[in-house]
Design a protein around this motif. Sequence first.
Motif, PDB file in Angstrom:
ATOM      1  N   GLY A 260      33.080  51.041  33.652  1.00 22.87           N
ATOM      2  CA  GLY A 260      33.652  52.032  34.556  1.00 22.87           C
ATOM      3  C   GLY A 260      34.740  51.448  35.437  1.00 22.87           C
ATOM      4  O   GLY A 260      35.782  52.077  35.674  1.00 22.87           O
ATOM      5  N   LEU A 261      34.514  50.238  35.930  1.00 24.29           N
ATOM      6  CA  LEU A 261      35.545  49.567  36.716  1.00 24.29           C
ATOM      7  C   LEU A 261      36.779  49.266  35.867  1.00 24.29           C
ATOM      8  O   LEU A 261      37.917  49.412  36.321  1.00 24.29           O
ATOM      9  CB  LEU A 261      34.990  48.273  37.310  1.00 24.29           C
ATOM     10  N   CYS A 262      36.551  48.877  34.621  1.00 24.99           N
ATOM     11  CA  CYS A 262      37.653  48.532  33.727  1.00 24.99           C
ATOM     12  C   CYS A 262      38.572  49.727  33.485  1.00 24.99           C
ATOM     13  O   CYS A 262      39.799  49.596  33.572  1.00 24.99           O
ATOM     14  CB  CYS A 262      37.116  48.006  32.404  1.00 24.99           C
ATOM     15  N   VAL A 263      38.015  50.890  33.184  1.00 21.62           N
ATOM     16  CA  VAL A 263      38.857  52.044  32.848  1.00 21.62           C
ATOM     17  C   VAL A 263      39.584  52.595  34.067  1.00 21.62           C
ATOM     18  O   VAL A 263      40.499  53.415  33.926  1.00 21.62           O
ATOM     19  CB  VAL A 263      38.047  53.160  32.150  1.00 21.62           C
ATOM     20  N   GLY A 264      39.208  52.141  35.246  1.00 21.29           N
ATOM     21  CA  GLY A 264      39.956  52.485  36.449  1.00 21.29           C
ATOM     22  C   GLY A 264      41.094  51.530  36.717  1.00 21.29           C
ATOM     23  O   GLY A 264      41.751  51.617  37.761  1.00 21.29           O
ATOM     24  N   SER A 265      41.355  50.620  35.767  1.00 21.83           N
ATOM     25  CA  SER A 265      42.388  49.600  35.907  1.00 21.83           C
ATOM     26  C   SER A 265      43.335  49.658  34.716  1.00 21.83           C
ATOM     27  O   SER A 265      42.984  50.156  33.644  1.00 21.83           O
ATOM     28  CB  SER A 265      41.725  48.215  35.977  1.00 21.83           C
ATOM     29  N   SER A 266      44.539  49.145  34.884  1.00 20.96           N
ATOM     30  CA  SER A 266      45.484  49.084  33.773  1.00 20.96           C
ATOM     31  C   SER A 266      45.418  47.760  33.033  1.00 20.96           C
ATOM     32  O   SER A 266      46.210  47.497  32.134  1.00 20.96           O
ATOM     33  CB  SER A 266      46.918  49.295  34.290  1.00 20.96           C
ATOM     34  N   GLU A 267      44.434  46.917  33.398  1.00 21.54           N
ATOM     35  CA  GLU A 267      44.223  45.639  32.723  1.00 21.54           C
ATOM     36  C   GLU A 267      42.899  45.673  31.952  1.00 21.54           C
ATOM     37  O   GLU A 267      42.181  46.671  31.973  1.00 21.54           O
ATOM     38  CB  GLU A 267      44.220  44.488  33.738  1.00 21.54           C
ATOM     39  N   LEU A 268      42.546  44.564  31.299  1.00 19.77           N
ATOM     40  CA  LEU A 268      41.299  44.484  30.539  1.00 19.77           C
ATOM     41  C   LEU A 268      40.078  44.321  31.435  1.00 19.77           C
ATOM     42  O   LEU A 268      38.948  44.305  30.941  1.00 19.77           O
ATOM     43  CB  LEU A 268      41.360  43.317  29.552  1.00 19.77           C
ATOM     44  N   PHE A 269      40.292  44.181  32.720  1.00 24.14           N
ATOM     45  CA  PHE A 269      39.222  44.032  33.695  1.00 24.14           C
ATOM     46  C   PHE A 269      39.718  44.626  35.004  1.00 24.14           C
ATOM     47  O   PHE A 269      40.923  44.844  35.192  1.00 24.14           O
ATOM     48  CB  PHE A 269      38.859  42.553  33.896  1.00 24.14           C
ATOM     49  N   SER A 270      38.797  44.863  35.912  1.00 28.10           N
ATOM     50  CA  SER A 270      39.163  45.363  37.233  1.00 28.10           C
ATOM     51  C   SER A 270      39.226  44.215  38.224  1.00 28.10           C
ATOM     52  O   SER A 270      38.350  43.337  38.226  1.00 28.10           O
ATOM     53  CB  SER A 270      38.136  46.388  37.706  1.00 28.10           C
ATOM     54  N   ASP A 271      40.232  44.229  39.094  1.00 26.00           N
ATOM     55  CA  ASP A 271      40.288  43.190  40.120  1.00 26.00           C
ATOM     56  C   ASP A 271      39.219  43.413  41.194  1.00 26.00           C
ATOM     57  O   ASP A 271      39.044  42.577  42.081  1.00 26.00           O
ATOM     58  CB  ASP A 271      41.680  43.097  40.739  1.00 26.00           C
ATOM     59  N   LYS A 272      38.482  44.522  41.094  1.00 27.21           N
ATOM     60  CA  LYS A 272      37.363  44.785  41.992  1.00 27.21           C
ATOM     61  C   LYS A 272      36.046  44.227  41.449  1.00 27.21           C
ATOM     62  O   LYS A 272      35.020  44.299  42.117  1.00 27.21           O
ATOM     63  CB  LYS A 272      37.212  46.293  42.226  1.00 27.21           C
ATOM     64  N   LEU A 273      36.091  43.702  40.213  1.00 32.37           N
ATOM     65  CA  LEU A 273      34.861  43.237  39.576  1.00 32.37           C
ATOM     66  C   LEU A 273      34.399  41.907  40.154  1.00 32.37           C
ATOM     67  O   LEU A 273      35.133  40.916  40.143  1.00 32.37           O
ATOM     68  CB  LEU A 273      35.074  43.087  38.067  1.00 32.37           C
ATOM     69  N   THR A 274      33.181  41.879  40.646  1.00 32.44           N
ATOM     70  CA  THR A 274      32.471  40.668  41.047  1.00 32.44           C
ATOM     71  C   THR A 274      31.015  40.864  40.664  1.00 32.44           C
ATOM     72  O   THR A 274      30.586  41.982  40.354  1.00 32.44           O
ATOM     73  CB  THR A 274      32.551  40.433  42.565  1.00 32.44           C
ATOM     74  N   ALA A 275      30.246  39.798  40.713  1.00 32.98           N
ATOM     75  CA  ALA A 275      28.817  39.944  40.430  1.00 32.98           C
ATOM     76  C   ALA A 275      28.183  40.887  41.447  1.00 32.98           C
ATOM     77  O   ALA A 275      27.286  41.683  41.102  1.00 32.98           O
ATOM     78  CB  ALA A 275      28.146  38.581  40.476  1.00 32.98           C
ATOM     79  N   GLU A 276      28.660  40.862  42.694  1.00 35.22           N
ATOM     80  CA  GLU A 276      28.089  41.712  43.737  1.00 35.22           C
ATOM     81  C   GLU A 276      28.425  43.192  43.501  1.00 35.22           C
ATOM     82  O   GLU A 276      27.641  44.069  43.888  1.00 35.22           O
ATOM     83  CB  GLU A 276      28.615  41.286  45.112  1.00 35.22           C
ATOM     84  N   SER A 277      29.555  43.468  42.844  1.00 39.53           N
ATOM     85  CA  SER A 277      29.952  44.868  42.639  1.00 39.53           C
ATOM     86  C   SER A 277      29.020  45.596  41.682  1.00 39.53           C
ATOM     87  O   SER A 277      29.065  46.830  41.595  1.00 39.53           O
ATOM     88  CB  SER A 277      31.381  44.929  42.119  1.00 39.53           C
ATOM     89  N   LEU A 278      28.190  44.876  40.934  1.00 36.90           N
ATOM     90  CA  LEU A 278      27.266  45.498  39.992  1.00 36.90           C
ATOM     91  C   LEU A 278      25.966  45.961  40.654  1.00 36.90           C
ATOM     92  O   LEU A 278      25.188  46.680  40.036  1.00 36.90           O
ATOM     93  CB  LEU A 278      26.932  44.520  38.859  1.00 36.90           C
ATOM     94  N   HIS A 279      25.736  45.562  41.879  1.00 38.64           N
ATOM     95  CA  HIS A 279      24.493  45.902  42.563  1.00 38.64           C
ATOM     96  C   HIS A 279      24.601  47.257  43.240  1.00 38.64           C
ATOM     97  O   HIS A 279      24.832  47.355  44.449  1.00 38.64           O
ATOM     98  CB  HIS A 279      24.133  44.813  43.584  1.00 38.64           C
TER      99      HIS A 279
END
Length: 280
Positions: A260-279
């Motif tokens: 979900g974070l990925c598709v909100g980004s124009s890259e292959l990953f989201s710059d908001k992604l961290t291990a903490e963001s999954l909690h």
Amino acid sequence: MKILVMGGVTYDDLVYVEKFPAARPHTLFSKKHHATVGGTGAGKALNLNRLGHDVTLHALIGDDPQGAFIREYFAREGLCFKPVIDPKGTERHINLMNDDGERISIYVNYATFEPEVNFEGLFENVDHIVLNIINYCRYAIPLINKPIWVDIHDYDGESTYHQDFIDAADYLFMSSDQMPDYRAFMQRMIDDGKQLAICTHGKKGASILSKEGWIETPIIPVEVVDTNGAGDSFFSGFLHGYLQGLPLETCMQYGTITAGLCVGSSELFSDKLTAESLHR
């Protein structure tokens, strides 16, 4: 734990249009466009790296401006990259993306199908291998004695190209796009000794089958910017949870959040992604 991701790095030109062009000669104006790193290996490695894992990416690139772009991109992300120089140059795609998140991918330069690759020492001090379905990777299979994670993407149940990778996998991921009877296939995989079989269904969520049974997981509704890399992000989020020994339900949720974070980004990953963001 150390993770080795093998194969699948490209230089992609992304062109966004409202709808795909009709099959006739005409002029089409894009809404926007940009160039970036693509490829299934890059997607998995970048997401795992963002999640804090000790990950190395091994893949083909060219000794060309596109290869230099990729090297610099990975360096900025702090991703350990072990390139193999492809004499044909860096693989390149032009991806047409429409407003429904669908993609038409045009291969304008394809990597060498049978490159000479030296695998010596590559699998030392590695705990898990993510083996992508790039042809050179199949020749590494006899040398691997670690758990193997394989993503066969939109396998149709018949292609012989995928069979070596399917046979080698301990953990198997796939998409149901080209396989309506995915549940029967997944059951065969578990019966054949796979540890897990996981299938994504785009907007319809994902399914996992283990020896304990089925789990179905819905998507998280998000505003879609670009669907490139969604499946690889799901894979990475799931693997992140699994390596921590978390319940499969939680691993599936981690995969869904990462995608979900990925598709909100124009890259292959989201710059908001961290291990903490999954909690969540």
